[in-house]
Design an enzyme around this catalytic site. Structure first.
Site, PDB file in Angstrom:
ATOM      1  N   HIS A  57       0.836  -1.208   0.000  1.00 22.41           N
ATOM      2  CA  HIS A  57       0.000   0.000   0.000  1.00 22.41           C
ATOM      3  C   HIS A  57       0.872   1.260   0.000  1.00 22.41           C
ATOM      4  O   HIS A  57       1.888   1.325   0.682  1.00 22.41           O
ATOM      5  CB  HIS A  57      -0.862   0.050   1.263  1.00 22.41           C
ATOM      6  CG  HIS A  57      -2.104  -0.754   1.200  1.00 22.41           C
ATOM      7  ND1 HIS A  57      -2.163  -2.073   1.581  1.00 22.41           N
ATOM      8  CD2 HIS A  57      -3.359  -0.420   0.811  1.00 22.41           C
ATOM      9  CE1 HIS A  57      -3.386  -2.514   1.434  1.00 22.41           C
ATOM     10  NE2 HIS A  57      -4.143  -1.531   0.966  1.00 22.41           N
ATOM     11  N   ASN A  81       7.989  -4.849   3.238  1.00 17.91           N
ATOM     12  CA  ASN A  81       6.597  -4.465   3.462  1.00 17.91           C
ATOM     13  C   ASN A  81       6.155  -4.777   4.888  1.00 17.91           C
ATOM     14  O   ASN A  81       5.526  -3.947   5.554  1.00 17.91           O
ATOM     15  CB  ASN A  81       5.701  -5.183   2.445  1.00 17.91           C
ATOM     16  CG  ASN A  81       4.263  -4.696   2.456  1.00 17.91           C
ATOM     17  OD1 ASN A  81       3.958  -3.647   2.987  1.00 17.91           O
ATOM     18  ND2 ASN A  81       3.391  -5.469   1.862  1.00 17.91           N
TER      19      ASN A  81
END
Length: 194
Positions: A105, A136
């Site tokens: 994201h 991440n």
């Protein structure tokens, strides 16, 4: 009072454009959006982004993160969807399948928990970039948590984030989604402690 402007590539702001009235920052004619190289800037309800068709992802995502956006709710995680607003079509999530990269994201889902609609808006493929799992789930996740901490502490913070896009990047999938080597977050905050 001290104000921190941490934009490295945005429109310059002159000291004359800053006025303080009753402990409030008023910036006249200041565009909070970074410049873009694509000519395609889109605005969703809770964030704005510049989509790079050449790299099949956003070159940046910008938004205000308020304390009220950060809630302790556990929404069911939806599937990623192609962004219908991107005129050229954002990359399909299947580009990431078996690629060795996560769908990272840019505007984190955790930054948009005020409502289910806000949360779900972060699961568009225009809001993701290929990231290694260790990155991440590791330092990127810790940075996102730290930004939320700062936003709660100061009531709000302005965030610009993205991957550094260039012509020499590895690609994944059938649409050649570029894999950035570097990612960044740029913050604009009002520091009232001094």
């Amino acid at each position: 009072m001290r104000f921190c402007f941490l934009f490295s590539f945005c429109k310059e702001i002159a000291i004359d454009d800053i006025n303080l009235e009753d402990d409030t920052l008023i910036v006249s004619e200041f565009n909070y959006l970074p410049s873009n190289t694509t000519g395609t800037v889109y605005a969703h309800e809770t964030y704005t982004f510049s989509y790079s068709e050449e790299h099949e992802q956003s070159e940046w995502v910008a938004y205000v993160l308020s304390a009220s956006d950060i809630k302790d709710v556990d929404y069911e995680r939806p599937y990623f969807e192609i962004d219908p607003d991107v005129l050229t079509g954002s990359a399909h999530w299947k580009n990431y399948k078996n690629s060795g990269f996560n769908k990272g994201h840019l505007c984190p889902a955790g930054d948009r928990r005020r409502s289910l609609k806000d949360y779900e808006s972060t699961f568009l493929t225009s809001n993701i970039s290929p990231q290694k799992y260790e990155f991440n789930a590791g330092i990127w996740n810790r940075l996102e948590q730290k930004v939320r901490y700062w936003a709660k502490k100061q009531d709000s913070i302005y965030v610009v984030t993205g991957g550094v896009l260039s012509d020499d990047l590895e690609t994944i999938g059938f649409e050649n989604v570029a894999v950035p080597k570097y990612f960044y977050k740029i913050l604009l905050s009002k520091d009232r402690s001094k």
